[in-house]
Enzyme design. Structure first.
Site, mmCIF file in Angstrom:
data_model
loop_
_atom_site.group_PDB
_atom_site.id
_atom_site.type_symbol
_atom_site.label_atom_id
_atom_site.label_comp_id
_atom_site.label_asym_id
_atom_site.label_seq_id
_atom_site.Cartn_x
_atom_site.Cartn_y
_atom_site.Cartn_z
ATOM 1 N N ARG A 123 0.919 -1.063 0.259
ATOM 2 C CA ARG A 123 0.119 0.070 0.122
ATOM 3 C C ARG A 123 1.207 1.084 -0.311
ATOM 4 N NH1 ARG A 123 -3.118 3.023 4.909
ATOM 5 N NH2 ARG A 123 -4.330 3.985 3.510
ATOM 6 N N HIS A 169 -3.508 10.763 0.919
ATOM 7 C CA HIS A 169 -3.025 10.568 1.986
ATOM 8 C C HIS A 169 -2.397 11.594 2.754
ATOM 9 C CE1 HIS A 169 -1.591 7.097 4.543
ATOM 10 N NE2 HIS A 169 -1.045 8.124 5.728
ATOM 11 N N GLU A 215 -8.148 8.520 6.216
ATOM 12 C CA GLU A 215 -8.459 9.022 7.434
ATOM 13 C C GLU A 215 -9.299 10.091 7.427
ATOM 14 O OE1 GLU A 215 -5.567 8.321 10.733
ATOM 15 O OE2 GLU A 215 -6.042 6.729 10.648
ATOM 16 N N ASN A 373 -7.731 1.307 9.718
ATOM 17 C CA ASN A 373 -7.229 1.705 10.104
ATOM 18 C C ASN A 373 -7.150 1.982 11.892
ATOM 19 O OD1 ASN A 373 -6.022 2.272 8.058
ATOM 20 N ND2 ASN A 373 -5.653 4.843 8.140
ATOM 21 N N TYR A 375 -5.316 0.444 15.761
ATOM 22 C CA TYR A 375 -3.950 0.488 16.157
ATOM 23 C C TYR A 375 -4.546 0.217 18.204
ATOM 24 C CZ TYR A 375 -1.264 2.872 12.655
ATOM 25 O OH TYR A 375 -0.885 2.769 11.305
ATOM 26 N N GLU A 439 -4.252 -0.608 7.494
ATOM 27 C CA GLU A 439 -2.805 -0.077 9.178
ATOM 28 C C GLU A 439 -3.025 -0.451 10.006
ATOM 29 O OE1 GLU A 439 -1.901 4.189 9.419
ATOM 30 O OE2 GLU A 439 -2.342 4.324 7.070
ATOM 31 N N TRP A 488 1.659 -1.450 9.344
ATOM 32 C CA TRP A 488 1.722 0.214 9.214
ATOM 33 C C TRP A 488 3.352 0.270 10.201
ATOM 34 C CZ3 TRP A 488 0.527 4.024 5.762
ATOM 35 C CH2 TRP A 488 1.886 4.847 6.215
ATOM 36 N N GLU A 495 6.722 10.955 10.686
ATOM 37 C CA GLU A 495 5.579 11.001 11.697
ATOM 38 C C GLU A 495 4.544 12.331 11.963
ATOM 39 O OE1 GLU A 495 3.474 8.019 11.735
ATOM 40 O OE2 GLU A 495 2.357 9.180 12.237
HETATM 41 C C1 GAL Z 1 -2.527 6.927 10.618
HETATM 42 C C2 GAL Z 1 -1.619 7.844 9.264
HETATM 43 C C3 GAL Z 1 -0.276 7.419 8.660
HETATM 44 C C4 GAL Z 1 0.568 7.058 10.014
HETATM 45 C C5 GAL Z 1 0.068 5.952 11.065
HETATM 46 C C6 GAL Z 1 0.844 5.964 12.070
HETATM 47 O O1 GAL Z 1 -3.261 7.844 11.004
HETATM 48 O O2 GAL Z 1 -2.454 6.894 7.982
HETATM 49 O O3 GAL Z 1 -0.001 7.615 7.596
HETATM 50 O O4 GAL Z 1 1.213 8.237 10.279
HETATM 51 O O5 GAL Z 1 -1.303 6.901 11.525
HETATM 52 O O6 GAL Z 1 0.506 6.389 13.279
#
Ligand code: GAL
Length: 534
Positions: A123, A169, A215, A373, A375, A439, A488, A495
């Protein structure tokens, strides 16, 4: 180790990493964790064969975070290039920003690395202002930029790696920001549609998986409510907390600086235009390209799993509302044609409305899939908007996202079980859409005093991936329609507003040694996993 309160807000690292201090103090704790991480992976007993052979396992990057050379070979600046230049103090090591990790020039070398990882998908994003320096067709096409992406795509295909392309993006062409204020203006919809059309026309013979916008919630909130990302619009006084407060002492991200704007209304207007832009592009692809190109198109949404903080009815309702104000903000219009009921009731006249015609365009316009995405997870607590605060997105939901009491694990920003639960939620709530985990990643703070060996030793990252894949697999067995997983990030890269201070990569970059890429332990583990070597 506890989940950081920051990690509960969204996936965007701008937030997660602000708790740099917390992450740094966790580094020593990881020493103990490290030993057990690899053992933990084998206990999970998850292998590549647990996933269907047509399931994509890949890695991700984005243009601004890797390419550098934005204005070389005819490209134009994006809003992030502009911010790094005009507000250098807002990005650590902003002098390095224009070079990123030199990915534009090293794409062939980088594709070898991707190939070596044994993944079947990559990606990446196209830089809008590299192929349309003025943002619009009328400003002309930069052929050298087009040539670059053609070569990149061809090289991937030659190596048997499927390109998954993000059209937008976070890198709005600065020219469009200046011209009419970017996606705060509904003129954005036409320009985004033209740019997407061009991408389909130029690359769609080989690219079969398109992500329109990455996002939109981060774009709206960080750019237009708290101003920590371009265009930095907000109406919060200098020094005010952007995300997290009150109660006292819980500020996660300080706001601004603000360059005009209205934090109460503009995030909603920005999001509104992004939703309409996505729907317009889905329609375009369906009508003009899909039959011939036989590809698919979808959007990428940031998603947190929200669990009620307590058993109270109030916290249960708060969890529902937090889902509505994050994932639902975009999913509901794109699947059902309008904003979630709770948003309409709580935001009232500050929430733009869709016309009847727009509603019917929107309904069913998610596309072929949704990219998620993921996390972290969070606990949801009922919280009325503080009387001292201006009403804005962060307070409008009458709910607070907070660390989950029973989190256990090795990272300060994850909860693998939450991924499984989230997949279940998405399946039940939104008509079992096709999903890519676009991600999912583990971060640590950069620490220049560590030796090279220490920088490459990251069993916690390998364990993070394994545990998420394990939970994802369980969700799939339970009926979630998941078609791929993208770690990711491939590299330690830029960042956003945090510069190089956070590291998500499977590969470490040595800036002092001509951007040499070094595989970390996690890269070796991932390669073994993908190549079915254990
Ligand atoms: C996401 C973003 C990425 C990367 C990732 C890590 O929100 O799409 O580009 O920065 O967070 O925090």
């Amino acid at each position: 180790m506890e989940a950081s309160p920051c990690s509960v807000i969204s996936s965007l690292a701008i937030c997660v990493m602000v708790l740099v201090a917390a992450a740094a103090s966790s580094a020593s704790a990881q020493v103990g964790v490290n030993q057990s991480s690899i053992a933990l992976i084998s206990e999970l007993n998850i292998t590549r064969d647990d996933f269907p052979s047509d399931f994509y396992i890949g890695v991700g990057t984005a243009a601004t975070q890797t390419e550098g050379a934005a204005e070389e070979e005819g490209g134009g600046p994006s809003v992030w290039d502009h911010r790094a230049k005009m507000l250098p103090g807002s990005i650590p090591n902003s002098d390095k920003f224009p070079f990123a990790i030199d990915g534009y020039k090293r794409y062939k070398e980088d594709i070898k690395i991707i190939k070596d990882l044994g993944v079947n998908g990559y990606r990446f994003s196209i830089s809008w202002s590299r192929i349309l320096p003025q943002g619009s067709l009328r400003g002309g096409i930069n052929q050298r930029g087009v040539d670059h992406y053609n070569s990149l795509i061809n090289e991937l295909k030659r190596n048997g790696i499927e390109p998954f392309v993000t059209i937008y993006h976070f890198d709005m062409p600065q020219a469009l920001q200046v011209k009419y204020g970017g996606y705060l203006n509904s003129k954005f919809v036409q320009d985004f549609q033209d740019y997407s059309d061009l991408c389909f026309k130029l690359f769609g013979d080989r690219v079969k998986h398109w992500f329109t916008i990455n996002e939109p919630s981060s774009l709206a909130v960080y750019g237009y409510e708290i101003g920590i990302a371009p265009p930095g619009r907000c109406s919060l006084p200098e020094g005010q907390c952007g995300l997290g407060a009150p109660p006292p002492g819980t500020c996660i991200v300080p706001a601004g600086p603000c360059f005009g704007g209205n934090s109460s209304t503009e995030p909603y207007i920005a999001a509104h235009n992004l939703i309409l832009a996505h729907a317009a592009v889905v329609k375009l692809y369906r009508e003009k390209y899909q039959e011939e190109q036989k590809g698919e198109v979808g959007i990428v949404l940031a998603a947190t799993y929200f669990a009620p903080f307590s058993k109270s009815q109030e916290d249960k309702a708060a969890a529902k509302r937090l889902f509505d104000f994050t994932l639902g903000w975009f999913m509901e219009p794109l699947v059902f044609g309008d904003y979630p009921r709770s948003m309409r009731d709580l935001v009232k006249e500050r929430l733009p409305t869709f016309s009847a015609e727009e509603k019917s365009l929107l309904s069913g316009s998610l596309g072929n899939f949704v990219g998620i995405n993921y996390y972290s997870s969070a606990g949801a607590k009922h919280r009325p908007p503080p009387p001292t605060e201006k009403l804005r997105h962060s307070f409008d939901s009458w709910a607070e996202a907070t660390a989950i009491p029973d989190v256990s694990g090795v990272s300060n920003s994850n909860w693998p079980q939450g991924l499984q639960k989230l997949m279940n939620y998405v399946k039940n709530k939104y008509q079992r859409p096709q999903v890519y985990i676009s991600e999912n990643g583990y971060t640590n703070t950069r620490n220049d005093s560590r030796s090279l060996h220490e920088r490459l030793y990251d069993p916690h990252r390998a364990s993070y991936i394994a545990r998420h894949l394990y939970r994802l697999n369980k969700a799939m067995k339970n009926g979630a329609n998941v078609k791929g997983y993208f770690y990711w990030a491939l590299f330690d890269d830029v960042e956003w507003g945090l510069g190089f201070s956070l590291q998500y990569g499977l590969y470490y970059i040595d800036f002092g040694n001509n951007y040499k890429r070094y595989p970390k332990l996690s890269a070796r583990w991932f390669r073994d996993f993908n190549n079915k070597n254990y």
